[in-house]
Design an enzyme around this catalytic site. Structure first.
Site, PDB file in Angstrom:
ATOM      1  N   MET A   1       0.851  -1.200   0.000  1.00  0.00           N
ATOM      2  CA  MET A   1       0.000   0.000   0.000  1.00  0.00           C
ATOM      3  C   MET A   1       0.883   1.246   0.000  1.00  0.00           C
ATOM      4  O   MET A   1       0.447   2.323   0.412  1.00  0.00           O
ATOM      5  CB  MET A   1      -0.925  -0.013   1.222  1.00  0.00           C
ATOM      6  CG  MET A   1      -1.895  -1.196   1.186  1.00  0.00           C
ATOM      7  SD  MET A   1      -3.432  -0.913   2.080  1.00  0.00           S
ATOM      8  CE  MET A   1      -2.820  -0.631   3.730  1.00  0.00           C
ATOM      9  N   GLY A   2       2.119   1.101  -0.436  1.00  0.00           N
ATOM     10  CA  GLY A   2       3.020   2.252  -0.487  1.00  0.00           C
ATOM     11  C   GLY A   2       3.547   2.613   0.887  1.00  0.00           C
ATOM     12  O   GLY A   2       3.534   1.780   1.803  1.00  0.00           O
TER      13      GLY A   2
ATOM     14  N   LEU B   1       6.601   3.057   1.575  1.00  0.00           N
ATOM     15  CA  LEU B   1       7.527   1.915   1.617  1.00  0.00           C
ATOM     16  C   LEU B   1       8.666   2.130   2.599  1.00  0.00           C
ATOM     17  O   LEU B   1       9.093   3.251   2.854  1.00  0.00           O
ATOM     18  CB  LEU B   1       8.106   1.665   0.211  1.00  0.00           C
ATOM     19  CG  LEU B   1       7.079   1.387  -0.884  1.00  0.00           C
ATOM     20  CD1 LEU B   1       7.791   1.093  -2.207  1.00  0.00           C
ATOM     21  CD2 LEU B   1       6.155   0.233  -0.513  1.00  0.00           C
TER      22      LEU B   1
ATOM     23  N   GLU C   1      12.177  -0.390   4.516  1.00  0.00           N
ATOM     24  CA  GLU C   1      13.131  -1.471   4.268  1.00  0.00           C
ATOM     25  C   GLU C   1      12.444  -2.856   4.256  1.00  0.00           C
ATOM     26  O   GLU C   1      12.896  -3.763   3.549  1.00  0.00           O
ATOM     27  CB  GLU C   1      14.234  -1.388   5.329  1.00  0.00           C
ATOM     28  CG  GLU C   1      15.419  -2.304   5.138  1.00  0.00           C
ATOM     29  CD  GLU C   1      16.058  -2.230   3.752  1.00  0.00           C
ATOM     30  OE1 GLU C   1      16.163  -1.126   3.187  1.00  0.00           O
ATOM     31  OE2 GLU C   1      16.438  -3.302   3.233  1.00  0.00           O
TER      32      GLU C   1
ATOM     33  N   HIS D   1       9.520  -3.588   2.959  1.00  0.00           N
ATOM     34  CA  HIS D   1       9.034  -3.803   1.593  1.00  0.00           C
ATOM     35  C   HIS D   1      10.202  -4.089   0.646  1.00  0.00           C
ATOM     36  O   HIS D   1      10.106  -4.945  -0.236  1.00  0.00           O
ATOM     37  CB  HIS D   1       8.294  -2.559   1.081  1.00  0.00           C
ATOM     38  CG  HIS D   1       7.069  -2.203   1.860  1.00  0.00           C
ATOM     39  ND1 HIS D   1       6.993  -1.102   2.672  1.00  0.00           N
ATOM     40  CD2 HIS D   1       5.857  -2.810   1.942  1.00  0.00           C
ATOM     41  CE1 HIS D   1       5.787  -1.024   3.223  1.00  0.00           C
ATOM     42  NE2 HIS D   1       5.076  -2.050   2.802  1.00  0.00           N
TER      43      HIS D   1
ATOM     44  N   GLY E   1       5.130 -10.016   3.998  1.00  0.00           N
ATOM     45  CA  GLY E   1       5.959  -9.923   5.196  1.00  0.00           C
ATOM     46  C   GLY E   1       5.357 -10.698   6.355  1.00  0.00           C
ATOM     47  O   GLY E   1       4.135 -10.728   6.523  1.00  0.00           O
ATOM     48  N   GLN E   2       6.241 -11.272   7.176  1.00  0.00           N
ATOM     49  CA  GLN E   2       5.770 -12.018   8.346  1.00  0.00           C
ATOM     50  C   GLN E   2       5.154 -11.103   9.400  1.00  0.00           C
ATOM     51  O   GLN E   2       4.398 -11.547  10.253  1.00  0.00           O
ATOM     52  CB  GLN E   2       6.927 -12.806   8.963  1.00  0.00           C
ATOM     53  CG  GLN E   2       6.435 -13.813  10.007  1.00  0.00           C
ATOM     54  CD  GLN E   2       7.497 -14.194  11.009  1.00  0.00           C
ATOM     55  OE1 GLN E   2       8.571 -14.629  10.595  1.00  0.00           O
ATOM     56  NE2 GLN E   2       7.219 -14.039  12.294  1.00  0.00           N
TER      57      GLN E   2
ATOM     58  N   ARG F   1       2.836   2.507   9.413  1.00  0.00           N
ATOM     59  CA  ARG F   1       2.111   3.279  10.432  1.00  0.00           C
ATOM     60  C   ARG F   1       3.041   3.847  11.506  1.00  0.00           C
ATOM     61  O   ARG F   1       2.610   4.680  12.297  1.00  0.00           O
ATOM     62  CB  ARG F   1       1.010   2.417  11.062  1.00  0.00           C
ATOM     63  CG  ARG F   1      -0.156   2.173  10.113  1.00  0.00           C
ATOM     64  CD  ARG F   1      -1.366   1.553  10.810  1.00  0.00           C
ATOM     65  NE  ARG F   1      -2.548   1.578   9.975  1.00  0.00           N
ATOM     66  CZ  ARG F   1      -2.957   0.570   9.202  1.00  0.00           C
ATOM     67  NH1 ARG F   1      -2.269  -0.546   9.156  1.00  0.00           N
ATOM     68  NH2 ARG F   1      -4.061   0.679   8.476  1.00  0.00           N
TER      69      ARG F   1
END
Ligand code: PAF
Length: 266
Positions: free
Chosen positions: A31-32, A34, A36, A38, A148-149, A188
């Site tokens: 969702m942008g 961004l 590290e 991503h 991502g985990q 966030r």
């Protein structure tokens, strides 16, 4: 330079042509805003595939009316610069109309693993995630998609969707990337004031304590932490005794920002 594609039809055409020419495509849905984390997904896609395709779309369908859709961080220029820095080949940046054209009314019912945890606090969240992820898989057909985990339940939900619907791609779940002090990277985190940023360390610290306790033989999930749930890593069913592969998950508000984190206990 990452080639930016706005049109859904064009993205689909390019991916299908690349696949027909024998290229393996790695998809990184985002969702942008961004960071590290991503970029680590793009690196994984590049390592495993011939072509990396990132998508940037803040998906309205996964936000409740009370959530932060309108103020969700948007930083497209910086994002494209970061994607260039890791040699991402294509970036799909559709408009809302491109994904949800007038008259759009088909939503996917998510799998059972969407029900507990985030599903309780954010009832329609995974319906929106599954719908957009399935659309992205159709618009940017790929061989591998990287998640991502940190969004543990999301990755599991997507895995179940792919398995249940026989979608022809593999899902890779990549390790959470953390700041040096342990805070999991998240778009966030930009909402946090300096003081909240310090408080947010409680998440990774609590998980690290739970993990230490587990490694020193603690198996009673109640003892592991009060505010954390230890659940079966596959079904997300709550565990009293950790006698199988489990994951400790935490979600909490720091100020008005809801953060999540997790650690696998095995
Ligand atoms: O994890 C995210 O950024 C989003 O939930 C996703 C997978 C891109 C779907 O909108």
């Amino acid at each position: 330079m990452s080639q930016v594609v706005n049109s859904a039809k064009e993205m689909q055409r390019q991916c299908l042509a690349l696949q027909r020419a024998g290229n393996r495509i790695g998809l990184i849905p985002t969702m942008g805003a961004l960071h590290e984390g991503h970029l680590s997904l793009v690196r994984r896609a590049k390592a495993e595939c011939d072509v990396a395709v990132a998508t940037i779309f803040v998906n309205p369908a996964q936000f409740a009316p009370t959530e932060d859709f309108s103020k969700y961080p948007r930083s497209i220029d910086a994002d494209l610069g970061l994607l260039d820095s890791v040699d991402c080949d294509f970036t799909f940046v559709p408009s809302a109309d491109e994904i949800y054209p007038p008259g759009f009314s088909t939503y996917l019912a998510p799998p059972a693993v969407a029900q507990p945890l985030e599903g309780v606090f954010r009832p329609d969240h995974f319906r929106g995630v599954c719908t957009v992820v399935l659309k992205l898989f159709n618009l940017a057909p790929a061989d591998v998609a990287c998640f991502g985990q940190k969004d543990y339940q999301q990755a599991l939900v997507v895995r179940h969707m792919v398995r249940d619907l026989n979608l022809p791609l593999a899902i890779e779940v990549c390790p959470t990337v953390r700041e040096a002090d342990g805070l999991a990277l998240s778009s966030r985190n930009r909402y946090l004031s300096e003081g909240e940023r310090r408080q947010a360390l409680a998440l990774s610290q609590a998980l690290a304590e739970a993990s230490d306790l587990y490694r020193s033989g603690g198996r009673n999930s109640r003892v592991l932490a009060e505010r954390m749930q230890a659940v079966d890593a596959e079904t997300l069913q709550e565990l009293d005794t950790i006698d199988r592969s489990a994951v400790a998950l935490i979600a909490c508000y720091v100020g008005t920002t809801r953060l999540i984190d997790n650690m696998i206990l095995s």
